[in-house]
Design a protein around this motif. Sequence first.
Motif, PDB file in Angstrom:
ATOM      1  N   ALA A 100     -15.045  -2.174  15.198  1.00 16.25           N
ATOM      2  CA  ALA A 100     -15.099  -0.848  14.573  1.00 16.25           C
ATOM      3  C   ALA A 100     -14.562  -0.929  13.150  1.00 16.25           C
ATOM      4  O   ALA A 100     -13.751  -1.789  12.809  1.00 16.25           O
ATOM      5  CB  ALA A 100     -14.266   0.145  15.374  1.00 16.25           C
ATOM      6  N   GLU A 101     -15.013  -0.012  12.304  1.00 17.48           N
ATOM      7  CA  GLU A 101     -14.538   0.023  10.929  1.00 17.48           C
ATOM      8  C   GLU A 101     -13.054   0.356  10.897  1.00 17.48           C
ATOM      9  O   GLU A 101     -12.573   1.262  11.570  1.00 17.48           O
ATOM     10  CB  GLU A 101     -15.317   1.087  10.138  1.00 17.48           C
ATOM     11  CG  GLU A 101     -16.774   0.761   9.953  1.00 17.48           C
ATOM     12  CD  GLU A 101     -16.986  -0.440   9.052  1.00 17.48           C
ATOM     13  OE1 GLU A 101     -16.077  -0.731   8.258  1.00 17.48           O
ATOM     14  OE2 GLU A 101     -18.038  -1.078   9.155  1.00 17.48           O
ATOM     15  N   ALA A 102     -12.291  -0.388  10.138  1.00 21.30           N
ATOM     16  CA  ALA A 102     -10.860  -0.138  10.048  1.00 21.30           C
ATOM     17  C   ALA A 102     -10.598   1.021   9.104  1.00 21.30           C
ATOM     18  O   ALA A 102     -11.293   1.209   8.121  1.00 21.30           O
ATOM     19  CB  ALA A 102     -10.146  -1.394   9.555  1.00 21.30           C
ATOM     20  N   ASP A 103      -9.564   1.791   9.427  1.00 21.21           N
ATOM     21  CA  ASP A 103      -9.228   2.958   8.608  1.00 21.21           C
ATOM     22  C   ASP A 103      -8.276   2.601   7.470  1.00 21.21           C
ATOM     23  O   ASP A 103      -8.216   3.291   6.464  1.00 21.21           O
ATOM     24  CB  ASP A 103      -8.593   4.040   9.481  1.00 21.21           C
ATOM     25  CG  ASP A 103      -9.569   4.586  10.513  1.00 21.21           C
ATOM     26  OD1 ASP A 103     -10.770   4.625  10.206  1.00 21.21           O
ATOM     27  OD2 ASP A 103      -9.128   4.943  11.608  1.00 21.21           O
ATOM     28  N   ALA A 104      -7.530   1.548   7.651  1.00 21.62           N
ATOM     29  CA  ALA A 104      -6.486   1.225   6.679  1.00 21.62           C
ATOM     30  C   ALA A 104      -7.075   0.488   5.486  1.00 21.62           C
ATOM     31  O   ALA A 104      -7.328  -0.709   5.548  1.00 21.62           O
ATOM     32  CB  ALA A 104      -5.392   0.400   7.341  1.00 21.62           C
ATOM     33  N   SER A 105      -7.292   1.206   4.390  1.00 24.38           N
ATOM     34  CA  SER A 105      -7.850   0.575   3.191  1.00 24.38           C
ATOM     35  C   SER A 105      -6.878  -0.428   2.596  1.00 24.38           C
ATOM     36  O   SER A 105      -7.291  -1.426   1.995  1.00 24.38           O
ATOM     37  CB  SER A 105      -8.213   1.642   2.149  1.00 24.38           C
ATOM     38  OG  SER A 105      -7.066   2.388   1.789  1.00 24.38           O
ATOM     39  N   ASP A 106      -5.574  -0.180   2.747  1.00 24.87           N
ATOM     40  CA  ASP A 106      -4.570  -1.112   2.229  1.00 24.87           C
ATOM     41  C   ASP A 106      -4.687  -2.461   2.933  1.00 24.87           C
ATOM     42  O   ASP A 106      -4.559  -3.514   2.299  1.00 24.87           O
ATOM     43  CB  ASP A 106      -3.158  -0.552   2.416  1.00 24.87           C
ATOM     44  CG  ASP A 106      -2.881   0.639   1.514  1.00 24.87           C
ATOM     45  OD1 ASP A 106      -3.658   0.833   0.556  1.00 24.87           O
ATOM     46  OD2 ASP A 106      -1.910   1.371   1.767  1.00 24.87           O
ATOM     47  N   ALA A 107      -4.913  -2.417   4.238  1.00 23.45           N
ATOM     48  CA  ALA A 107      -5.053  -3.665   4.996  1.00 23.45           C
ATOM     49  C   ALA A 107      -6.293  -4.427   4.551  1.00 23.45           C
ATOM     50  O   ALA A 107      -6.271  -5.662   4.435  1.00 23.45           O
ATOM     51  CB  ALA A 107      -5.122  -3.361   6.487  1.00 23.45           C
ATOM     52  N   LEU A 108      -7.367  -3.704   4.288  1.00 24.94           N
ATOM     53  CA  LEU A 108      -8.597  -4.340   3.827  1.00 24.94           C
ATOM     54  C   LEU A 108      -8.391  -4.994   2.465  1.00 24.94           C
ATOM     55  O   LEU A 108      -8.808  -6.138   2.239  1.00 24.94           O
ATOM     56  CB  LEU A 108      -9.734  -3.317   3.749  1.00 24.94           C
ATOM     57  CG  LEU A 108     -11.053  -3.811   3.144  1.00 24.94           C
ATOM     58  CD1 LEU A 108     -11.602  -4.990   3.933  1.00 24.94           C
ATOM     59  CD2 LEU A 108     -12.069  -2.674   3.085  1.00 24.94           C
ATOM     60  N   GLU A 109      -7.731  -4.280   1.559  1.00 19.69           N
ATOM     61  CA  GLU A 109      -7.499  -4.840   0.222  1.00 19.69           C
ATOM     62  C   GLU A 109      -6.617  -6.077   0.286  1.00 19.69           C
ATOM     63  O   GLU A 109      -6.862  -7.065  -0.434  1.00 19.69           O
ATOM     64  CB  GLU A 109      -6.881  -3.775  -0.675  1.00 19.69           C
ATOM     65  CG  GLU A 109      -7.843  -2.641  -1.038  1.00 19.69           C
ATOM     66  CD  GLU A 109      -7.210  -1.618  -1.945  1.00 19.69           C
ATOM     67  OE1 GLU A 109      -6.041  -1.843  -2.352  1.00 19.69           O
ATOM     68  OE2 GLU A 109      -7.857  -0.605  -2.263  1.00 19.69           O
TER      69      GLU A 109
END
Length: 278
Positions: free
Chosen positions: A160-169
């Motif tokens: 599923a798409e992760a919600d945490a943009s900080d984690a993605l960055e």
Amino acid sequence: MVQIFTLRERLAMLPGTVRRRAASTQARLSVIADARAVAPEIPRDAEAGHLERAARRLLRRAAQDEFAREGVTRVNLPEEAGRADLRRADVAGDASFHAFVEDVLSAVDIAPSLLERDDAVDLRAARGSSDAYGLSPEVASDLASYLLSRAFTLHDGTGAEADASDALEAYLAEQAALIRQDIREALVRQVRVPLELQVARERHERIEALGPGAGFLPDADGAGPADAEDSHFPQRARAAFEFAQNEAGRAAFGALRTGAAKAYERYGIPRNPPPPPR
């Protein structure tokens, strides 16, 4: 009386854990299919690591292609490319080499990808994305970002798409550092390993001898080929050309000719049969 249930009704009857697992599996398969559309070498049962390695490989190859495209003429290389010659020249420490490496790295921008699957496929197949050498570093960077953004969705185990943009960055920043290190090491090998440098020089000479526009498909509207099968034609033609030019290719073609001659002799087939009667 036999009751017939639809697939949705059957799923609704399953325990919640089983339904979530089924949805998770389907989501993972969808993510992997998206990645394979851009990098078909990714296995169908891939994990996130497969997508990460495919992204690094994509940019490493693009850097090597860029060295064959421009580096062999921009970097101060010794005329003789033996191991001792390259060691004495210390090309990796030369200012011209450092400038070239920095130019390649400046094209690498790993960021959250907004590309949809069709957009990524079109980008890879587009006429302006590659030439006879291969993909440009900029396009390879966009495609690597696409693969890594999808790899990130596999790390939580659900697809599923992760919600945490900080984690993605943070994840992309870590992957970008690995990619940059990969590129530096690949380019240093190009000027320290005699065979790799020789291959790059020969590629440059062969492709430049073909003239401007080598490797591009002629297109009436300037766009890329319409379907994915046609989009692989330049790569297949390029691979066949390079294979035919190297020693292994010449040996293989020689073996084919020898095998054909033996077949003619074995079965009594004349090599130059007489013309059919009129």
